[in-house]
Every structure is written in C-alpha cells, then in structure tokens.
Design an enzyme around this catalytic site. Structure first.
Site, PDB file in Angstrom:
ATOM      1  N   PHE A 290       5.080  -3.528  -2.823  1.00  0.00           N
ATOM      2  CA  PHE A 290       4.680  -4.393  -1.718  1.00  0.00           C
ATOM      3  C   PHE A 290       5.876  -4.881  -0.907  1.00  0.00           C
ATOM      4  CE2 PHE A 290       5.820  -8.580  -3.239  1.00  0.00           C
ATOM      5  CZ  PHE A 290       5.572  -9.427  -2.180  1.00  0.00           C
ATOM      6  N   LYS A 291       7.081  -4.822  -1.475  1.00  0.00           N
ATOM      7  CA  LYS A 291       8.281  -5.232  -0.744  1.00  0.00           C
ATOM      8  C   LYS A 291       8.413  -4.479   0.583  1.00  0.00           C
ATOM      9  CE  LYS A 291      10.121  -7.804  -4.144  1.00  0.00           C
ATOM     10  NZ  LYS A 291       8.969  -7.894  -5.066  1.00  0.00           N
ATOM     11  N   ASP A 292       7.932  -3.230   0.606  1.00  0.00           N
ATOM     12  CA  ASP A 292       8.066  -2.421   1.825  1.00  0.00           C
ATOM     13  C   ASP A 292       7.344  -3.046   3.020  1.00  0.00           C
ATOM     14  OD1 ASP A 292       9.526  -0.300   0.629  1.00  0.00           O
ATOM     15  OD2 ASP A 292       7.683   0.631  -0.094  1.00  0.00           O
TER      16      ASP A 292
END
Ligand SMILES: *Cc1c(COP(=O)(O)O)cnc(C)c1O
Length: 466
Positions: free
Chosen positions: A111-113
């Site tokens: 989810f960091k992307d």
C-alpha cells in the site's frame, strides 16, 4: 491552504514547503489549517470518474496554491498509471457486507505505493519549480525501501540513498531494491542491524551543516502529502459501497497510524464513514491505549506482519491534536513527557473522542494464521498477514448481529510478498506475480559499507555531487 504544526511553534507553510520540509521545526507534524469538504453531490459525481480523476478532485484543495489543478492532474495520472489494475484500488467482496480494499497493485505490491508513487512526482515538480535539488536518505527493514526507490527512480533533482542491514532483509525485498538500475538510486548494505541503519540516518540528520549542504530530505510517513494521497481510496471505496446514500466502516492494519489517519481525515471532510477500526498485531500499543487510556511503550516483538512492528505510531500525534481541540502548546508538553517517560495518560476528553470515532483491537499470531487459512478455505484466495490482522479484528470484534454498515478491510500487501507466512498458514505458496518473478534474473546494484558514519557521509556526498 496553509499548514500549521501540531506543536504550535513552527512557521506556517504552504503545500510546497510542507512537502519538502516533512517534520516541522518544533518537532511537530504539519496539518492543514482548515480541511476542505466533500459534499454528497461530489460523491455522486465521483461514481462516474476514474481513480485518478477522483484523486485530482480530492487533492486539489490540499496542494493549492503551490500547484494548480492543471499541474496536479498529470502527476496524479502518471502516478496511478503504474498500477497493474484498471481500478487502481479495486474492492472485492468476501462475504455479504465484508469487503477487501486491494491496496497492493502498485509497482512494489504494498500500500506504500499509493502515496509514494505520487510523492516522488510531487517532489520532482516542486524541486523543478524552485530550481532546487534534494538528497533523500532512508533506512529500511524491508517494505518502505523498495516503494521509495520505485517512487524516486529517474526523477530529476533527487538522489536517493537507501540503507538496509546486510543479510537481514529477505531475498525478494533485497532484489526489489537492488535490481532497480537508475543513476539516482544508491543502495547501501550496512554491516549491522536495522537499528544501526536508522541510527546512521538520524546522525546524518543531526549534522545541520551537512544536512543543509546536501539538502537532506526524507520520504517517511509523517509527510502530509502521503496522508492526503491516502484519503482518496477511502473516498473511492465508500462510493463503490454505497456512499453518499449509506455509510461505510473500515478496518485498517495499523503501524505508524498513517493509513487509518487518512480515513479520519476523509471522515472530517464529510465522507460518510461510520466506524474506523484500528487493528494491530501483538505490538499493540494503540489497542492498549484505546482500552486503558494510557499510551505506554513496551518492547517490539517480531511478527509475520513486520510493517506493523512498531512502538511509537508517529501519525497518532495528528489525531491527538484534533482530539485536544487543536492546542499546540499542551500537546508539545505531552509529547515531551511521553518521550522521557515512555508513557502518557490521555485526558478524559481525548480518550472519549478516541473511543467515539474509533474501535481498536489486536490479533495474535495464531489468530492471524487461522484467519489466513479460513479465507483460503472459504474463498480459495490467499491474503497476506497484514490483511490477516485486520480481518481477524474486523470479524472477532464485530458487534452482536454484525456491523450495521458495509465493512471494508484494508488489504495492504500482496500475499506473495509474505509467502512464507502464507505457506505456513495454508500449505500453499502464493504465485509470484510476473513483476516479482522477473527479479531473479536481474543484475543487482549495491554498495557494501561498514557501520561507520564518516564512511557513509563520504558516500552520500559523492552520490549527490556526481
Ligand atoms: C506500512 C504498512 C502498514 C501500516 O500502515 P501505517 O500507515 O504505518 O499504519 C500495514 N501493512 C503494510 C503491508 C504496510 O506496508
């Protein structure tokens, strides 16, 4: 839009300033002076739009006046064109009323992307506007490193030096970082632990002249731009599940409190969110704080959901600021006390506010493993352990009779990134998506360095004067 510090004693900045500054000069975190609003009519419009169009609409007030909508739109479109799913953040259904928000379709499958793909482009744009440059130095124990590298690769004006502890990240994690072949990306394997890497980075930041000379910056999760970018998928998910006609609840696997904070921001902007459930693994400081009113640090124990193995959730300070009536001075005093005593008692009003808007629970390793197995059995699909933590808490802590609104569980990583834990729970090893499978054949680029500050400083200097 103006931004103020949660500790009330730093200059007010515009978006461009907050983007590059990260942490406020008084040690606080920047938050908008006043939040923009989302109306029911906006939400009806959004139902017809693509993800990047909704993102541009939601983010435009946060970035003005540093960026106009015409500057923002192509950056947003570029960021989300790197996702491997046409919905960018698709929503799937497990059982009636129970949904997974799939946040893992970006280049590094976590989810960091979602935030970092946009952040890299925002940095490049702002640096170009100022005719400036920056050197980003970070330390990673795994996930954030690759997402930051993918976000910054080939971006003009940025050099990125990423430290990882040699031999202490998984082979997939290492290859995700080191097989990136880009002149502005510099991977360093430090002969030491993750804590050694973090201490080195902290020492670089503490060296003021050096910091100014190389324009040292960070991409950590306290950057407001990351929080803002994360509000968007709360909006698109709620719309897909029936907003504005009905409210939606979310359960969020939580570490630094950045993801779930974005949900609270979206709710304050007017998105009809009912419950926000904070789910932790056995590193449960947030769940304990919610239960007892006492925020007390204990030792971090490793888990199968390592992105949530933390002691202090830095973004929690932003929520405390809202709950205490946005009073910077008392919060600064509280945070100073927390730092020296490793513990802080919330005031009754703050605790009441926390419980009014949030539920919280923690999952044991055994529960997570059982949930991963149960989903595989019932739905023939594999979920990763971070998702497993959230789903465990969402199911176990549902009120009698179930949640009264649709429950959207945040699925923050692709199961193949945590294949060992998934194999252990289900007997099945998740297939590597093509992007990961290809890494095995690529050349690695990294420099091995000793755990020594002077050596690292020379290396960083050489990188940013190349
Ligand atoms: C970072 C991360 C989390 C925790 O998110 P926070 O914003 O730090 O609360 C959860 N799952 C995965 C896979 C992550 O990478």
């Amino acid at each position: 839009m103006r931004y103020i510090s949660t500790r009330g004693d730093a200059p007010t900045l515009d978006f461009g300033g907050v983007l590059l500054e990260g942490l406020a000069a008084d040690g606080g975190l920047y938050v908008p002076d006043e939040l923009p609003t989302i109306s029911a009519n906006d939400l009806r419009d959004f139902a017809e739009l693509e993800y990047h169009e909704v993102a541009t609409r939601v983010l435009a007030p946060f970035v003005a006046p540093s960026l106009g909508p015409d500057d923002l739109a192509p950056l947003v479109e570029g960021a989300y064109s790197t996702f491997a799913h046409s919905d960018v953040v698709p929503v799937s259904t497990l059982t009636a009323g129970e949904h997974l928000v799939e946040l893992f379709w970006g280049p590094t499958l976590s989810f960091k992307d979602v935030a970092l793909q946009l952040l890299g482009r925002l940095f490049e744009h702002e640096l170009d506007r100022r005719g400036s440059f920056m050197t980003v130095v970070g330390a990673t124990s795994g996930d954030t490193g690759s997402a930051a590298i993918e976000a910054c690769r080939d971006r003009a004006g940025i050099e990125l030096v990423m430290l990882h502890p040699a031999g202490r990240v998984t082979e997939i994690q290492r290859r995700q970082m080191t097989t990136v072949d880009s002149p502005n990306i510099h991977n360093v394997a430090i002969d030491g632990t993750f804590d050694d890497c973090q201490d080195l980075v902290k020492s670089l930041f503490a060296d003021r002249p050096f910091r100014q000379q190389i324009r040292l910056g960070a991409v950590n999760s306290i950057n407001w731009a990351r929080v803002a970018a994360q509000t968007v998928y709360y909006v698109t998910t709620a719309v897909r599940l029936g907003a504005p006609e009905r409210a939606v609840s979310f359960c969020v696997p939580t570490g630094n409190f950045g993801n779930v904070l974005a949900g609270d921001v979206a709710r304050r902007m007017g998105l009809p969110i009912d419950r926000l459930v904070v789910a932790t693994n056995h590193n449960d400081i947030l769940a304990r704080t919610h239960r007892t009113g006492e925020m007390a640090i204990t030792e971090v124990r490793p888990s199968t959901s390592p992105a949530m193995d933390i002691q202090v959730s830095s973004n929690f300070e932003r929520l405390l600021f809202e709950l205490n009536g946005r009073r910077g001075a008392p919060l600064a005093a509280d945070m100073a006390r927390f730092r020296t005593e490793d513990s802080l008692a919330l005031t009754p009003e703050v605790l009441e506010g926390l419980r009014a808007g949030f539920d919280a629970g923690s999952a044991t390793e055994g529960e997570v493993s059982a949930t991963i197995a149960a989903v595989n059995e019932a739905d023939e699909r594999l979920i990763d352990p971070h998702t497993g933590v959230a789903l465990t808490v969402a199911r176990r802590d549902a009120p009698t009779g179930g949640w009264t609104t649709p429950m959207a569980v945040m699925s923050t990583a692709h199961p193949a990134k945590f294949g060992e834990a998934v194999l252990e729970a289900t007997g099945q090893r998740p297939d590597l998506p093509p992007a990961l499978a290809a890494l095995a054949d690529r050349e690695e680029h990294l420099t091995a360095l000793p755990n020594d500050l002077a050596t690292l400083r020379d290396f960083v200097t050489a990188c940013c004067t190349r």
